[in-house]
Design a protein around this motif. Sequence first.
Motif, PDB file in Angstrom:
ATOM      1  N   ASP A 298     -15.947  16.969 -30.261  1.00  0.00           N
ATOM      2  CA  ASP A 298     -16.883  18.101 -30.303  1.00  0.00           C
ATOM      3  C   ASP A 298     -18.296  17.630 -30.628  1.00  0.00           C
ATOM      4  O   ASP A 298     -19.275  18.097 -30.031  1.00  0.00           O
ATOM      5  N   CYS A 301     -19.739  15.757 -27.606  1.00  0.00           N
ATOM      6  CA  CYS A 301     -20.150  16.718 -26.577  1.00  0.00           C
ATOM      7  C   CYS A 301     -21.460  17.407 -26.951  1.00  0.00           C
ATOM      8  O   CYS A 301     -22.344  17.593 -26.105  1.00  0.00           O
ATOM      9  N   SER A 302     -21.586  17.768 -28.204  1.00  0.00           N
ATOM     10  CA  SER A 302     -22.810  18.435 -28.667  1.00  0.00           C
ATOM     11  C   SER A 302     -24.026  17.530 -28.492  1.00  0.00           C
ATOM     12  O   SER A 302     -25.086  17.961 -28.025  1.00  0.00           O
ATOM     13  N   ARG A 305     -24.959  17.145 -24.736  1.00  0.00           N
ATOM     14  CA  ARG A 305     -25.683  18.310 -24.214  1.00  0.00           C
ATOM     15  C   ARG A 305     -27.093  18.370 -24.778  1.00  0.00           C
ATOM     16  O   ARG A 305     -28.061  18.645 -24.055  1.00  0.00           O
ATOM     17  N   SER A 310     -25.067  13.518 -20.404  1.00  0.00           N
ATOM     18  CA  SER A 310     -23.783  13.693 -19.737  1.00  0.00           C
ATOM     19  C   SER A 310     -23.607  12.863 -18.469  1.00  0.00           C
ATOM     20  O   SER A 310     -22.527  12.294 -18.250  1.00  0.00           O
ATOM     21  N   LEU A 332     -13.826  15.232 -22.395  1.00  0.00           N
ATOM     22  CA  LEU A 332     -15.211  15.515 -22.753  1.00  0.00           C
ATOM     23  C   LEU A 332     -15.843  16.577 -21.854  1.00  0.00           C
ATOM     24  O   LEU A 332     -17.024  16.893 -22.001  1.00  0.00           O
ATOM     25  N   LEU A 334     -16.477  16.498 -18.526  1.00  0.00           N
ATOM     26  CA  LEU A 334     -17.526  15.893 -17.700  1.00  0.00           C
ATOM     27  C   LEU A 334     -17.167  15.833 -16.218  1.00  0.00           C
ATOM     28  O   LEU A 334     -17.846  15.154 -15.439  1.00  0.00           O
TER      29      LEU A 334
END
Length: 389
Positions: A298, A301-302, A305, A310, A332, A334
């Motif tokens: 998490d 991913c944060s 972004r 990405s 993830l 993606l």
Amino acid sequence: MSTDTIALAHSARAEAWRLLEAISVADPGSEKFDEASRMATCSIDPDILLALAARHRLVPALADFLRRANLMNVMPVGTQHLLQHTLEWNRHKIGVLLSEAQHIAQALSDRGLKVAFNKGIVCQAALYDSRGVRFFSDIDLMVLPGQRADVQHVLLDLGYEDAKTYDLSEERLVDLPREKRLTYRLYPDHLPHFFRIDVGSGIPYLKVDVAFSLTWFGSRWQLPMDEVMADLEHVPVDPDAPRKKLPTLGTAYGFLFLALHLFRECWFQRTIEEGVLRLSQFADIQKFWERSGRNRADEICSLMRKHGLSPAIAWICHHVDMLYGSGITEELGLDSYLDPAWLNSAGAAEGSYLSWQGDMRSRLMAASPLVLTPTGEPPYGSEARALID
């Protein structure tokens, strides 16, 4: 050479490669270790296996695997000796570099400077349990851009020399070539490597690589270093002294750094032509994800972004997945970045774009240089492009 002979040679190379892939991520006692053990009992060409392991800096890992699996006898006697001695020398070298890294860490701390060690010296402990199987040749550290001059002074005070390189034929330090010095000026995300000769260490030289960025100069993909260096972790790197730890990047930033660094070496023509790409680098990503990255998915991913990372992370994770059968890209989220034009792209030296055929396995296995073909701008190409490539 007949068609049948060529086919047999290709088959022998493929069999040796499959074993090496398994060994690269095989922890003792794991399913992958058992799989590699079964493969090693088949008729693997020992010369091809050793040549591939040497090219991809996996000779110590191969030696450790064969020793632990009680399969050293699958190699010729002379090769067994080479493997055993290479493993022991690598363990000695790691010990020397660990001691030096701790010395550098203390010197920087005494000056109030913040530092994060990364890559080989951390991976050998965090990903490979300090077994002495992870090959690396320098001490990589990351500092805040505003502290570059202070870090340089500390290393010079410790006896290092800058703007030098090691001449293998003369076995001494020589001035860094002018074109290399200019490259560092054009790409101010690293200092030129620092070298020090220590005749009592048992290794030819000590080398330190100082970086100020998780990415590279000119790319749109940047992370503020104040943010990156705010919350460092400390990793025990010496099994004989568990209280001795080195500061390193937090887990999420550490994963992103390994992936971004590997993307840089895979994607730019300049680094492609240097021939530095190795299977062991992809193994690092796979093992990092399995050991700690997935638990921080998490946060990763944060950060992806937030900083627009990405496309690059998807590029690397896809190729890792194709090598090891993992699902990092999907985990993830993606998958939307997996455009074939992007996945098989590269950045040309003069500012245009290139493409290459096949997959990462064939690219890593190939005995000949990668063939790059001019192409139009791929998706995300302008984001990856350094201003001066």
